[in-house]
Design a protein around this motif. Structure first.
Motif, PDB file in Angstrom:
ATOM      1  N   ALA B 146       0.829  -1.207   0.000  1.00 52.94           N
ATOM      2  CA  ALA B 146       0.000   0.000   0.000  1.00 52.94           C
ATOM      3  C   ALA B 146       0.866   1.261   0.000  1.00 52.94           C
ATOM      4  CB  ALA B 146      -0.944   0.000   1.197  1.00 52.94           C
ATOM      5  N   GLY B 226       0.712  -0.319  -4.626  1.00 52.21           N
ATOM      6  CA  GLY B 226      -0.276  -1.378  -4.489  1.00 52.21           C
ATOM      7  C   GLY B 226      -1.673  -0.885  -4.156  1.00 52.21           C
ATOM      8  N   PHE B 227      -1.766   0.268  -3.521  1.00 50.60           N
ATOM      9  CA  PHE B 227      -3.095   0.809  -3.226  1.00 50.60           C
ATOM     10  C   PHE B 227      -3.773   1.262  -4.518  1.00 50.60           C
ATOM     11  CE2 PHE B 227      -6.118   4.167  -2.186  1.00 50.60           C
ATOM     12  CZ  PHE B 227      -6.919   3.502  -1.250  1.00 50.60           C
ATOM     13  N   VAL B 228      -3.072   2.080  -5.270  1.00 46.62           N
ATOM     14  CA  VAL B 228      -3.631   2.576  -6.536  1.00 46.62           C
ATOM     15  C   VAL B 228      -3.878   1.409  -7.496  1.00 46.62           C
ATOM     16  CG1 VAL B 228      -3.116   3.969  -8.583  1.00 46.62           C
ATOM     17  CG2 VAL B 228      -2.709   4.906  -6.301  1.00 46.62           C
ATOM     18  N   ASN B 230      -4.618  -1.671  -6.796  1.00 50.96           N
ATOM     19  CA  ASN B 230      -5.806  -2.404  -6.385  1.00 50.96           C
ATOM     20  C   ASN B 230      -7.076  -1.608  -6.692  1.00 50.96           C
ATOM     21  OD1 ASN B 230      -7.552  -4.013  -4.104  1.00 50.96           O
ATOM     22  ND2 ASN B 230      -5.772  -5.158  -4.774  1.00 50.96           N
TER      23      ASN B 230
END
Lengths: 337, 337
Positions: B146, B226-228, B230
Motif C-alpha cells: 500500500a 499497491g493501493f492505486v 488495487n
C-alpha cells in the motif's frame, strides 16, 4: 440572483457558454448573468438569440487563461482574464456565484488567491458528482490535492456532506472512505488515520467504501485524496467509454446485429443518459470562501445551464456559511475533549 | 516439470482445483502435479476422473488457511496448511513452481518467510493482467504494497517488463506510470520521483500513463503503488460489472428488447470473454525467490488450468534469474555513474 459566468473557458467557448446562459435565463426567472470575456466575441454569439437584454450583462475581459497555462503563473499574470475578472466580481460581492469551464488548476489557484479559504478549512477541494445505479454520489477530493493529511480528508467529508444535503437534497448523507476493502485497518496510513478522525465526529460516517462497489452508489459522499479521486473519476469514464465503443463495434459488425441494435436503440440511449455528465451541472470548489463552480471542460450549453442552476442552489443553501459553522463546531468539540 | 498446487485455496476448492489439474495434465504433456491438501477430500474429487495417476501426486496437509485468517499469524501458526506445505516443497526444490487460489496476504507473507526475496529487490509485488481492447497489460503492483518508495516502483517496472517479455511473449515491453495526466510533473511526489529514476535506466519507459486510457492498452506494463493498483483493478471490474447489469436490465425489460438482445447474444458473449479473468491464468508474485502464482479466489477449473500453464512458462522463461540479473545490472550502472 446575480451569477458570473466565464465566457471564454472550456473547449466550446464562447459559443456553448453563451447558449447555456440564454437557455438558463429562459428557464429560470430570478437569475441575472454577468457574462465575462472578449466583448466582440460574446456579442457576436448573443446576437443569435432573442432575449431580455437586461438579464445578461457583458463584462469585458481582454485576456484568456488557456488549459496550457501554468495555473499559478496564469493567475498572477493574466489579471484581465475572464476568469480573474469573474473571481473579482465575486470577491467584491457584485455577484453571488461564479462558474467557469476553464483551466481547473487556475480556477482553484485564482479562487484561493482572490477569495481565500473558509476559516477552519486547511485545504479546499473539488467535489465531483459520481453517477451510480442508485443516483449520484459526490466524490471529494476529485483532484485538487494530490497529497493529503488525515485532517484534510475529514474536512472533505464534512464539506461534501453539507453540499449533498443542501444542494443535492439528500438528508443526513452517508460518508465513506474510498478503500480497497471494507474492514477497518485496510488501505494506506492516510486512510487509517482518517478513519480514526471520522469516528470521533457525529458525521454519518459509514467506514470504508469498497471501490469495486462505488458504481452501485453505496455511499453519498466518497472521500479520498485528490490523486485517488481523480483516478476514480477518470478510470470510471475510461472503462465506460471503452465498453461502449466495444459494444458499438459488435452492434455494427453485420446486418443482423444492426437490426438487433436498432431494436435496443431507445434503451441504449436511456442507459447512456445515466453516464452523461451534462445532466449533473458542475463541480463545486468546496472550502473556498465563495460559491465557485467548475464546469466540465467539454461542457455544452446544457451542461452550462445546469451548472448555473446548481450554483444558485449552492448560494441559496448557504453552503459556505454552513461549512464554516460545522468546521468550527467539530473543532470546538475536539478541543473540549 | 513438477508444479505444486494448493488444493484447498479459493472459493471452489477442492472441486474446481482438482478438475483444473486434471484438465491441465490432459492438455500438457510435460507437467506433473503435486496436489496439496486434506487427502480424503482430494481423493474423493480425483475419483471422478480417469487419468494417469503417476502424474498427480497427493501431498497431505491437515490445515487450511482461510480468507478470514490474518496473513502473518496464519503463516506462522498453520505450518501444516496446504499453502505452507506447498511453499516448502518449492523451497526444497521438490517442485519448480507453486500455485494457490487462497488468501493473497498469506501467500505473500508465506512466500517472503519461506522463499525470501530475489537479491536486490526491496519489495516483491503482485502482478495482475489487465484486460484491454488491445490485448492484455500487466499491472504491478496490484495490491501487495500500500505504501511505496520510488525505488520500489522502479523495481515493479523492471520485474513487470521481464515477465511480459518472457511469459506473455511481448518483446521490449513499454512501461508507464499510472497517472492522472501524461505531462511530466503530474501526480504525487512518489510518481515524480519514480519518473526521475526510470528516466536514468535503459528500460522502455514511456512516461506517465493516463488512467483514463488504460483500458485502451496504452502501455504493456502499468506501474503504480499497491493501493492505486488495487483501486484500478477493482474499479475496472466494478464499472464493467455495473454496466453489464444495467444493460441486462434494459435488454430484458420487454418482449421487443428481448428479441434485440437475442439477436446480439453471440456478440455479447464474445464481448464478455474479453473481460473474463479465467482466460488469463493467475497473478505472479514478482520479486519472490521462486515461481509463485496467485490464482483468482473465485477460480474455476479453467482458471486453474491456465494458471498452471502460465507457471510453467514462468519457470521456463527463467523470470526469477533474469530479474536478479537485471536488478544487479541497473544497480551497477547507477553506482558507476
Amino acid at each position: 440572483m446575480r451569477i458570473a459566468v466565464d465566457g471564454m473557458g472550456g473547449d466550446h467557448a464562447p459559443k456553448e457558454i453563451v447558449k447555456g446562459c440564454i437557455e438558463c435565463i429562459n428557464e429560470v426567472d430570478d437569475i441575472d448573468i454577468f457574462l465575462i470575456g472578449q466583448k466582440n466575441l460574446i456579442e457576436k454569439e448573443l446576437e443569435k438569440y432573442a432575449f431580455d437584454s437586461t438579464r445578461i450583462k457583458i463584462i469585458h475581459a481582454s485576456e484568456i487563461i488557456t488549459n496550457e497555462d501554468k495555473p499559478v503563473k496564469a493567475v498572477r499574470r493574466k489579471k484581465d482574464s475572464s476568469m480573474i475578472v469573474g473571481l473579482n466580481l465575486l470577491k467584491e460581492r457584485k455577484v453571488e456565484a461564479f462558474i467557469s469551464a476553464g483551466n481547473t488548476g487556475a480556477l482553484l489557484a485564482g479562487s484561493l488567491f482572490n477569495l481565500g479559504r473558509i476559516k477552519g478549512i486547511d485545504r479546499p477541494a473539488i467535489a465531483s458528482v459520481y453517477p451510480t445505479t442508485k443516483g449520484i454520489s459526490l466524490l471529494v477530493d476529485a483532484g485538487a490535492n494530490a497529497e493529503c493529511k488525515a485532517r484534510n480528508l475529514l474536512e472533505f467529508g464534512l464539506m461534501g456532506s453539507v453540499y449533498v444535503e443542501k444542494v443535492l437534497g439528500k438528508e443526513n448523507p452517508s460518508i465513506g472512505l474510498a478503500n480497497i476493502g471494507i474492514e477497518e485497518g485496510k488501505g494506506t496510513q492516510l486512510i487509517k488515520e482518517s478513519f480514526e478522525l471520522f469516528k470521533k465526529t457525529d458525521l454519518n460516517f459509514c467506514g470504508n467504501a469498497e471501490v469495486r462497489d462505488l458504481p452501485k452508489g453505496i455511499v453519498d459522499v466518497i472521500v479520498c485524496d485528490g490523486f485517488v479521486g481523480n483516478v476514480i473519476l477518470k478510470l470510471t469514464e475510461g472503462v465506460a467509454m471503452t465498453i461502449m465503443s466495444m459494444l458499438k463495434e459488435q452492434f455494427t459488425k453485420n446486418f443482423i446485429n444492426k437490426i438487433g441494435a436498432a431494436i435496443l436503440k431507445g434503451s441504449l440511449k436511456e442507459f447512456k443518459k445515466n453516464l452523461d455528465y451534462t445532466e449533473y451541472g458542475g463541480a463545486p470548489l468546496l472550502g473556498i470562501n465563495g460559491a465557485v463552480v467548475k464546469a466540465h471542460g467539454s461542457s455544452n450549453a446544457k451542461a452550462i445551464k445546469n451548472a448555473i442552476k446548481q450554483a444558485k442552489i449552492f448560494v441559496e443553501g448557504e453552503v459556505v456559511q454552513i461549512i464554516n459553522r460545522e468546521i468550527c463546531r467539530i473543532g470546538d468539540e475536539n478541543n473540549a475533549e
